[in-house]
Motif scaffolding. Structure first.
Motif, PDB file in Angstrom:
ATOM      1  N   ASN A  11       0.840  -1.219   0.050  1.00  0.00           N
ATOM      2  CA  ASN A  11       0.057   0.198  -0.031  1.00  0.00           C
ATOM      3  C   ASN A  11       0.619   1.360   0.063  1.00  0.00           C
ATOM      4  O   ASN A  11       0.584   2.326  -0.659  1.00  0.00           O
ATOM      5  CB  ASN A  11      -0.947   0.047   1.108  1.00  0.00           C
ATOM      6  N   ILE A  12       2.057   1.249   0.551  1.00  0.00           N
ATOM      7  CA  ILE A  12       2.795   2.401   0.631  1.00  0.00           C
ATOM      8  C   ILE A  12       3.520   2.645  -0.722  1.00  0.00           C
ATOM      9  O   ILE A  12       3.546   3.513  -1.039  1.00  0.00           O
ATOM     10  CB  ILE A  12       3.953   2.176   1.732  1.00  0.00           C
ATOM     11  N   PHE A  13       4.004   1.348  -1.321  1.00  0.00           N
ATOM     12  CA  PHE A  13       4.615   1.435  -2.696  1.00  0.00           C
ATOM     13  C   PHE A  13       3.397   2.038  -3.666  1.00  0.00           C
ATOM     14  O   PHE A  13       3.768   2.793  -4.410  1.00  0.00           O
ATOM     15  CB  PHE A  13       4.939  -0.073  -2.927  1.00  0.00           C
ATOM     16  N   CYS A  14       2.162   1.582  -3.636  1.00  0.00           N
ATOM     17  CA  CYS A  14       1.296   2.353  -4.483  1.00  0.00           C
ATOM     18  C   CYS A  14       0.799   3.487  -4.183  1.00  0.00           C
ATOM     19  O   CYS A  14       0.611   4.280  -5.309  1.00  0.00           O
ATOM     20  CB  CYS A  14      -0.209   1.268  -4.326  1.00  0.00           C
ATOM     21  N   THR A  15       0.734   3.941  -2.957  1.00  0.00           N
ATOM     22  CA  THR A  15       0.544   5.434  -2.622  1.00  0.00           C
ATOM     23  C   THR A  15       1.531   6.175  -3.429  1.00  0.00           C
ATOM     24  O   THR A  15       1.412   7.429  -3.863  1.00  0.00           O
ATOM     25  CB  THR A  15       0.624   5.622  -1.225  1.00  0.00           C
ATOM     26  N   ALA A  16       2.855   5.985  -3.241  1.00  0.00           N
ATOM     27  CA  ALA A  16       4.014   6.577  -3.694  1.00  0.00           C
ATOM     28  C   ALA A  16       4.213   6.585  -5.124  1.00  0.00           C
ATOM     29  O   ALA A  16       4.742   7.643  -5.828  1.00  0.00           O
ATOM     30  CB  ALA A  16       5.292   5.957  -3.054  1.00  0.00           C
ATOM     31  N   TYR A  17       4.061   5.247  -5.896  1.00  0.00           N
ATOM     32  CA  TYR A  17       4.189   5.247  -7.132  1.00  0.00           C
ATOM     33  C   TYR A  17       3.111   4.752  -7.920  1.00  0.00           C
ATOM     34  O   TYR A  17       3.316   4.632  -9.377  1.00  0.00           O
ATOM     35  CB  TYR A  17       5.307   3.860  -7.210  1.00  0.00           C
ATOM     36  N   GLY A  18       1.894   4.731  -7.510  1.00  0.00           N
ATOM     37  CA  GLY A  18       0.699   4.228  -8.246  1.00  0.00           C
ATOM     38  C   GLY A  18       0.288   5.237  -9.386  1.00  0.00           C
ATOM     39  O   GLY A  18      -0.188   4.732 -10.421  1.00  0.00           O
ATOM     40  N   GLU A  19       0.645   6.528  -9.300  1.00  0.00           N
ATOM     41  CA  GLU A  19       0.478   7.340 -10.539  1.00  0.00           C
ATOM     42  C   GLU A  19       1.703   7.364 -11.623  1.00  0.00           C
ATOM     43  O   GLU A  19       1.639   7.711 -12.691  1.00  0.00           O
ATOM     44  CB  GLU A  19       0.371   8.768 -10.085  1.00  0.00           C
ATOM     45  N   ILE A  20       2.906   6.687 -11.073  1.00  0.00           N
ATOM     46  CA  ILE A  20       4.146   6.843 -11.859  1.00  0.00           C
ATOM     47  C   ILE A  20       4.231   5.509 -12.760  1.00  0.00           C
ATOM     48  O   ILE A  20       4.272   5.477 -13.862  1.00  0.00           O
ATOM     49  CB  ILE A  20       5.315   6.818 -11.003  1.00  0.00           C
ATOM     50  N   ILE A  21       3.929   4.369 -12.039  1.00  0.00           N
ATOM     51  CA  ILE A  21       4.018   3.098 -12.512  1.00  0.00           C
ATOM     52  C   ILE A  21       2.634   2.444 -12.786  1.00  0.00           C
ATOM     53  O   ILE A  21       1.757   1.942 -11.850  1.00  0.00           O
ATOM     54  CB  ILE A  21       4.842   2.130 -11.787  1.00  0.00           C
ATOM     55  N   THR A  22       2.204   2.846 -14.019  1.00  0.00           N
ATOM     56  CA  THR A  22       0.614   2.774 -14.160  1.00  0.00           C
ATOM     57  C   THR A  22       0.509   2.101 -15.902  1.00  0.00           C
ATOM     58  O   THR A  22       1.198   2.454 -16.558  1.00  0.00           O
ATOM     59  CB  THR A  22      -0.327   3.899 -13.746  1.00  0.00           C
TER      60      THR A  22
END
Length: 109
Positions: A37-48
């Motif tokens: 969840n921390i990863f998705c919050t930080a990178y979810g808009e970058i790695i999509t």
């Protein structure tokens, strides 16, 4: 996260096949399940917009295959450098090596 080591002429169906993916590669980058969840919050808009096994695409699917092409890898590197999310240096170092391959995967559980 795992490098896609198939050649650039592989079809997208081959690339996202569950039979192609090898687990626990030594050069993979691992994200603890507790940190997802921390990863998705930080990178979810970058790695999509990775391509899933069913050939659809969208946000990170943490239960399946998410494939990112060499072109997407370059864009992810660019945006990571601009945004500088947590642990970005570790990810950037790993992504720079992805340039020698046919993109990379984010593999789910």
């Amino acid at each position: 996260m795992q490098y896609c080591k198939l050649n650039r002429y592989a079809t997208i169906e081959e690339i996202v096949s569950v039979n192609i993916v090898k687990h626990w590669e030594d050069d993979s980058l691992y994200i603890c399940g507790d940190d997802w969840n921390i990863f998705c919050t930080a990178y979810g808009e970058i790695i999509t917009n990775g391509i899933y096994n069913n050939l659809e695409s969208g946000y990170l699917d943490w239960y399946g295959i998410n494939y990112f092409s060499p072109e997407q890898t370059a864009s992810i590197i660019k945006h990571t450098k601009e945004e500088k999310p947590p642990e970005h240096q570790t990810l950037l170092s790993w992504l720079e090596k992805a340039k020698q391959y046919n993109g990379f995967y984010v593999l789910g559980l």
